[in-house]
Design an enzyme around this catalytic site. Sequence first.
Site, PDB file in Angstrom:
ATOM      1  N   CYS A  19      63.491 103.686  -6.534  1.00  0.00           N
ATOM      2  CA  CYS A  19      63.861 104.599  -7.621  1.00  0.00           C
ATOM      3  C   CYS A  19      62.685 105.508  -7.961  1.00  0.00           C
ATOM      4  O   CYS A  19      61.604 105.397  -7.384  1.00  0.00           O
ATOM      5  CB  CYS A  19      64.288 103.818  -8.861  1.00  0.00           C
ATOM      6  SG  CYS A  19      62.921 103.021  -9.708  1.00  0.00           S
ATOM      7  N   CYS A  22      59.307 104.044  -8.792  1.00  0.00           N
ATOM      8  CA  CYS A  22      58.445 103.663  -7.669  1.00  0.00           C
ATOM      9  C   CYS A  22      57.539 104.823  -7.259  1.00  0.00           C
ATOM     10  O   CYS A  22      56.419 104.618  -6.795  1.00  0.00           O
ATOM     11  CB  CYS A  22      59.281 103.231  -6.475  1.00  0.00           C
ATOM     12  SG  CYS A  22      60.379 101.841  -6.796  1.00  0.00           S
ATOM     13  N   ASP A 432      54.625 146.347   1.592  1.00  0.00           N
ATOM     14  CA  ASP A 432      53.688 147.127   2.398  1.00  0.00           C
ATOM     15  C   ASP A 432      54.520 148.022   3.323  1.00  0.00           C
ATOM     16  O   ASP A 432      55.685 147.726   3.589  1.00  0.00           O
ATOM     17  CB  ASP A 432      52.814 146.167   3.209  1.00  0.00           C
ATOM     18  CG  ASP A 432      51.908 146.900   4.170  1.00  0.00           C
ATOM     19  OD1 ASP A 432      51.236 147.841   3.733  1.00  0.00           O
ATOM     20  OD2 ASP A 432      51.897 146.534   5.363  1.00  0.00           O
ATOM     21  N   ASP A 630      52.090 142.172   6.141  1.00  0.00           N
ATOM     22  CA  ASP A 630      51.857 141.568   7.454  1.00  0.00           C
ATOM     23  C   ASP A 630      50.424 141.692   7.952  1.00  0.00           C
ATOM     24  O   ASP A 630      50.082 141.132   8.978  1.00  0.00           O
ATOM     25  CB  ASP A 630      52.802 142.187   8.493  1.00  0.00           C
ATOM     26  CG  ASP A 630      52.354 143.572   8.934  1.00  0.00           C
ATOM     27  OD1 ASP A 630      51.823 144.310   8.083  1.00  0.00           O
ATOM     28  OD2 ASP A 630      52.536 143.906  10.115  1.00  0.00           O
ATOM     29  N   ASP A 634      46.618 142.772   3.558  1.00  0.00           N
ATOM     30  CA  ASP A 634      47.635 142.325   2.595  1.00  0.00           C
ATOM     31  C   ASP A 634      47.345 140.930   2.039  1.00  0.00           C
ATOM     32  O   ASP A 634      47.968 140.519   1.061  1.00  0.00           O
ATOM     33  CB  ASP A 634      49.023 142.306   3.254  1.00  0.00           C
ATOM     34  CG  ASP A 634      49.498 143.683   3.681  1.00  0.00           C
ATOM     35  OD1 ASP A 634      49.206 144.641   2.938  1.00  0.00           O
ATOM     36  OD2 ASP A 634      50.132 143.805   4.738  1.00  0.00           O
TER      37      ASP A 634
END
Length: 744
Positions: A19, A22, A432, A630, A634
Amino acid sequence: MSVEQPSEELRLSILGMTCAGCVSAVESALTAVPGVTSAQVNFADHSAVVKGHAEPDALTRAVKDAGYDAAIMQGLEDPSQQEALELQRYRTLMKKAAVAAVVGAPLMLGEHLAWFPEIGSPAGRGFWPEVALLTLGVLVYSGLHFYKGAINALRHGQANMDTLIALGTGSAWLYSCVIIDYYSTLPSLAKHAYFEAAVVILAFINLGSGLETLSRGKTSRAIRKLIGLQPRTARVMRDGKEIDIAIEEVGLGETVRVRPGEKIPVDGELFEGHSTVDESMLTGESMPVEKMLGSEVVAGSMNQTGSFLFKATRIGLDTALAQIIQSVRQAQSSKPDIARLVDKISAVFVPAVVAIAALTFIIWYTWGPDPSLGYAFVTSMTVLVIACPCALGLATPISVMVAVGRAAESGILIRKGEALQKAGEITCLVLDKTGTITEGKPTVASVHAIGNFTEDTILQLAASIESGSEHPLAASVLKAAADKNIALDKVEKFEAILGHGVTAVINKKVVYLGNKALMDKKSVRYDAHNSKLEQLSALGQTPMLLAIDNKIAGIVAVSDPIKQDSVQAVQHLRARGIRVIMVTGDNPITAQAIASLAGITEVKAQVLPQDKAAIIKTLQAQEIVGMVGDGVNDAPALVQADVGFAIGTGTDVAIESADVVILQGSLLKVSEAIDLSKATVKNIKQNLFGAFFYNTLSIPVAAGLLYPIAGVLLNPMIAGAAMAMSSLTVVFNANRLRWLKLGD
């Protein structure tokens, strides 16, 4: 001065958790180990991710000392082994449920139909002790794992689901034994045994746990599918011969042969042959990708048509496939803010339930009707059984696991659980330009000859002079000349002028190729061509002036075309009420032209790389900001944003800085990730509402709240069934995310 070592990450398989209580116990045990900086336990797949510099043996020992079991998980585990373990656990639980049901059902039916002798009668004195022994055997076989778990928790001063089940079923059996021994001294209304209740409760709970295990196992389907992509052997060239070896034996720089229909075993670079490769399982893109000399190939993708040789550049856990699997696992194990709140509640939930059960017993025993002892026992036992917080513990991690796996199947790599929650809250998305909205691969859009020159002559001169340049636009000019099979002239006295262009002597003529600044520097007049230059810039093209002996001879215009789906992607984002802004270092005219083509109305041009993060920080004062990029430039902006999306075709630095990686480079996947985020948060809230509503409603009913009003008490056996079904409902609801349609 000592250099701090980077934090290591280990993944453990945890056994014995039942549960949410735990989870906190295991996390506390792991964080207490010297060297551990953080530990996150996932109840949904019974695993833990530990960061720091702790010894593996110390980690497993700490978990075992806390009353659980653990093993270090390394490499790409065989999915069939994991499935076999899950299936074995399911079968064991179903056997335990069946045994309890076979004994409990006749006892329950016999009690209801009065088949059995009265407990205190001569026949009953022989019959009921045998029932006690029979049900004791069932409790040992079907419930021993619960009792062991309760004892272990008690030894460490904790309480969990096992505590509630052990108290509920154990007290039912002990109470029934007391009834047999002291039958004559108890009030008539209290003379009822609950042997059948104890075993039927175990039947329901084991049945629910078994079905939950079976359903929960399906949530890791994406991981198993990704692991299954890795072939077990590779065909390598050694001593002039092709031999098959185990995938683990492939070395860096090894020459690997791949034939049609085979999976690529490791990452590498193709140096002989030609083929098309299906990378859909990694990128979500169905179209095969052409591979030729110099092309990169990735492990797990499927070769289709041709045979080729490649050099292994990344092996083992360094391959793109292994990194994707690691990222998916990390995201599935990480906890969004909503999960941390649930963990805090769950940590105090079980002790609170035990306290409520004790209070219920006292109230009924003190103020309840005769037999008050019987009523007190039944109500407190029902509270213990029905309140098990399994559903509460599963509510968040099961949804996160399914969602991250669903995203991976669609080519969206979610690297952090927080991003899964935050992406759906984005109100502003910064894009971008180059490589994100556009292809990132400049091409020659047009060539304009002036005077007596031809277009081919202008292109020949431009390509010749650019053959010595390393500028990004040079490659596009050279490719355009190569496509037309134009031979290049010999270049002398080549000079590159940073930010301006290039100069050289070709066929004894001085040639300049560059922007207006270069022409100004060389005193070349271009006034007559200003309108044409402005016209090309307005189309999103970058014009380069070509001058021969100080006279303009032509214009070569280069453009970076927008991706086919960029317009549709921007439409999808705006339809979701998201403000879209393009940020680029390009000049305002070209930037505005590209933005107009993509359907973007807000543009910030001539932005330096270091200023992108500052723009996002300013926007964050009023918006939840996402960033898509990318390039290396960036990376700071991706980190600054509330959610950073990296285009997977970009640089490693950008990808490592992002929260979400779009593997195939399509902007459409950003809106899909946002949709998935919203659906996941909604799913988690449904699960949490169901779990909290269930416990809020069921505990008072179990405690006997309806008895004074309607004379109704909840049967402990029904409570056991309801508790098991609540967990199962959460699992089934989370699995609905697997069939979620994205991008509609």
